[in-house]
Design a protein around this motif. Structure first.
Motif: not given
Length: 106
Positions: A59-81
């Motif tokens: 989760s921390h890896f995803m946060k670093v990538l998201r906050e840097a603007g490398v990825i988007r982490n969006d809701p997709n039903g009960r999951r995340r895309l």
């Protein structure tokens, strides 16, 4: 107003080269970004190279990538895309993704 499941993402104009390079400097985060080159993935399907990593570390890896603007982490039903922000990064830093993600893994 964003929903509770929405996470903040930097606008294209707010993405900084140093943050992107830092986010991609870790082998595990780089591996995650490489998995997204071919298209979006469900967060549960995207994995770090070390299968023994705790969920909190992933989760921390995803946060670093998201906050840097490398990825988007969006809701997709009960999951995340997860999606690589290729258009934003190619526009701001032409050739960067090709140079970093296209290089062979070491």
């Amino acid at each position: 107003m964003p929903g509770a499941a929405d996470l903040p993402h930097p606008e294209r104009s707010e993405i900084e080269l140093t943050a992107v390079l830092f986010a991609l400097s870790d082998p595990e985060r780089l591996s995650i970004a490489r998995q997204l080159v071919d298209g979006p993935l469900d967060m549960a399907s995207c994995h770090a190279t070390d299968p023994n990593l705790p969920k909190s570390t992933k989760s921390h890896f995803m946060k670093v990538l998201r906050e840097a603007g490398v990825i988007r982490n969006d809701p997709n039903g009960r999951r995340r895309l997860l999606t690589l922000r290729r258009e934003d990064l190619d526009t701001k830093f032409p050739g960067l993704l090709e140079a970093v993600l296209g290089s062979p893994e070491v």
